[in-house]
Design an enzyme around this catalytic site. Structure first.
Site, short mmCIF file in Angstrom:
data_model
loop_
_atom_site.label_atom_id
_atom_site.label_comp_id
_atom_site.label_asym_id
_atom_site.label_seq_id
_atom_site.Cartn_x
_atom_site.Cartn_y
_atom_site.Cartn_z
N CYS A 142 31.46 121.35 39.61
CA CYS A 142 30.09 120.75 40.09
C CYS A 142 29.73 119.44 39.50
CB CYS A 142 29.01 121.91 39.88
SG CYS A 142 27.46 121.28 40.24
N GLU A 169 31.93 127.88 32.11
CA GLU A 169 31.37 126.63 32.16
C GLU A 169 31.16 126.21 30.54
OE1 GLU A 169 27.06 124.45 32.97
OE2 GLU A 169 27.51 126.05 33.67
#
Length: 316
Positions: A101, A131
């Site tokens: 992202c 992440e």
């Protein structure tokens, strides 16, 4: 038999964010361009329905680059990967596409910039989440200190308390992060934070909608996967905002109807990796049992769109 009345509050925004939409599109475009199989390192997004659908189209999900052949494309998930992963793919001369992202990539760039200026990083995030692993993996081992709670702030031992900066995982609870940041600033007054909040717009928007909806509801359901950080945070936010019962469900079949016995109102939202078809499925399940009135709780309008990588926009 007459169905009991129910007010169903539907949060907006809910479900897919721009980063998730882009990541799924990347896998689909890679399959169109190079054919099956296309390998994906880690679940592209944290949703079983989405992953299973892409697997049916020819995507192969793996946890390590070692599981991928040299001659097939590999895609890195929306959560981001440590720097060593694309470096290894390049050394093997693999075709790889990074579906990280862009808002996570922004945090990676931020961490590197601070490190280049000689600052040690503090990362606010969940240990073991992909992440967090990806962001901490942007810098050499020991250069990023992980804190998960306010209590952790009191125990960390940075190299130089005057030379610190912090970043955050993008899918955390806004309220919890505020407390951790305050604790960091109280203990390390010189610590440098991001110019703009790291928690992404979609996480913030979905949490704001839940805060507005929760006080109206006897119960609240969050459609999302148990390994989805932003979905689990929505359950927590709903409880803190005044809803007595908040439940995470992957699909309509997971609803615990006994716990909902006697309710007059329910709130429905979805994590950023949950497709609208699953939300519709949950709404239909309530419609089958109740005389339902739907009301929308809209707190923001989203029109963000992220481009896919150039390699997918070029002809094969």
């Amino acid at each position: 038999m007459t169905k009991p009345p129910l007010t169903l509050y539907l949060a907006a925004p809910r479900g897919f964010c721009a980063g998730v939409d882009r990541a799924i599109k990347i896998v689909e475009m890679a399959l169109d361009k190079w054919g099956a199989p296309v390998f994906v390192r880690h679940e592209i997004v944290h949703n079983k329905f989405v992953v299973d659908g892409l697997r049916d189209k020819g995507a192969v999900f793996v946890e390590s680059l070692d599981e991928c052949p040299d001659d097939r494309p590999v895609i890195f998930s929306a959560h981001g990967v440590p720097k060593a992963v694309p470096a290894k793919a390049a050394s093997r001369q693999m075709i790889y596409v990074d579906a990280t992202c862009p808002l996570v990539s922004k945090v990676h760039i931020e961490a590197q910039r601070h490190a280049d200026n000689g600052l040690q990083m503090v990362m606010i995030g969940h240990d073991g989440h992909p992440e967090t692993i990806g962001t901490m993996g942007q810098l050499p081992e020991g250069e990023v200190i992980l804190v998960e709670t306010v209590a952790d702030v009191a125990t960390i031992a940075p190299r130089d308390p005057e030379r610190l900066a912090f970043v955050t995982q993008t899918t955390l609870s806004v309220d919890d992060t505020v407390d951790i940041v305050a604790a960091l600033k109280a203990r390390f007054p010189a610590i440098i934070g991001p110019h703009k909040e790291d928690i992404c717009y979609a996480t913030t928007n979905r949490q704001d909608a839940v805060k507005a909806m929760a006080p109206k509801c006897d119960a609240m359901l969050v459609v999302g996967a148990p390994n989805s950080s932003n979905s689990r945070r929505l359950v927590e936010v709903g409880t803190k905002a005044g809803c007595a019962y908040s439940q995470l469900v992957q699909r309509a079949g997971d609803i615990d109807w006994r716990s909902l016995d006697g309710i007059a109102s329910v709130g429905i939202t979805a994590g950023a990796s949950a497709p609208e078809v699953l939300i519709d499925e949950v709404i239909a399940a309530f419609g089958a049992r109740y005389d339902m009135t739907v009301e929308y709780v809209e707190t923001a309008v989203e029109n963000v769109e992220f481009k896919v990588p150039r390699v997918l926009r070029e002809p094969a």
